[in-house]
Scaffold this active site. Structure first.
Site, PDB file in Angstrom:
ATOM      1  N   ASP A   1       0.851  -1.166   0.000  1.00  0.00           N
ATOM      2  CA  ASP A   1       0.000   0.000   0.000  1.00  0.00           C
ATOM      3  C   ASP A   1       0.900   1.234   0.000  1.00  0.00           C
ATOM      4  OD1 ASP A   1      -2.898   1.065   0.906  1.00  0.00           O
ATOM      5  OD2 ASP A   1      -1.381   2.134   2.062  1.00  0.00           O
TER       6      ASP A   1
ATOM      7  N   GLU B   1      -4.817   2.509  -3.749  1.00  0.00           N
ATOM      8  CA  GLU B   1      -3.356   2.573  -3.768  1.00  0.00           C
ATOM      9  C   GLU B   1      -2.714   1.259  -3.333  1.00  0.00           C
ATOM     10  OE1 GLU B   1      -4.664   4.141   0.261  1.00  0.00           O
ATOM     11  OE2 GLU B   1      -5.389   4.299  -1.776  1.00  0.00           O
TER      12      GLU B   1
END
Length: 174
Positions: free
Chosen positions: A51, A94
């Site tokens: 992430d 993300e």
């Protein structure tokens, strides 16, 4: 002409429109194939899940278009730094996921660490954002009886552990 349209539709159904990487569904299909092959051959198989740290701040401060540029550059780094046999997907937002066939935990950790450094040091990412671009990584390697669900649960926990321990780091799954 029809074949061209069909190929475009198939690509759109299996790939993330922004990065061109596999979408979650396509990744799961491909990784399940890798998992079955790995079990049959008794080869190691690893997953990397990461992430981008502080991504909300990038979007909020620099705008969503700049956030998109960051995601595209991260995906380009992945495409150039990984083997053609590795599978790469944009999990959502993300978050990204990588399947590493014939890769044990030690080598998966080396790969994740190399990617972590590459993001931090990439000249284009540095130029794009006044906020440092870093990522938190979880890694897991298959063990007897694993399914895609057990692997995803463990790698997700490892990634969150990396976040909790200060971000911009690699953590192994339990």
């Amino acid at each position: 002409m029809i074949r061209g349209y069909n190929e475009k539709l198939e690509f759109m159904a299996r790939n993330d429109p922004l990065t061109g990487l596999m979408n979650r569904s396509a990744f799961n299909d491909s990784f399940n194939d890798y998992l079955h092959l790995s079990k049959r051959r008794d080869d190691p198989l690893s997953l990397i899940f990461f992430d981008i740290d502080n991504f909300k701040a990038i979007n909020d401060t620099l705008g969503h278009q700049m956030g998109d540029h960051v995601l595209v550059q991260v995906s380009e780094i992945l495409k150039t730094r990984l083997r053609c046999t590795d599978i790469i997907g944009r999990w959502g937002g993300e978050e990204f996921i990588i399947g590493l066939i014939n890769t044990d935990q030690e080598n998966a950790e080396v790969i994740a660490e190399a990617l972590r450094s590459a993001f931090e040091e990439d000249p284009r990412l540095i130029h794009l954002s006044s906020i440092p671009i870093t990522a938190s990584f979880g890694i897991v390697t298959t063990r007897s009886g694993d399914t895609i669900d057990t692997l995803l649960t463990r790698v997700d926990a490892a990634m969150y552990k990396a976040k909790e321990l200060g971000k911009n780091r690699v953590e192994k799954a339990e």
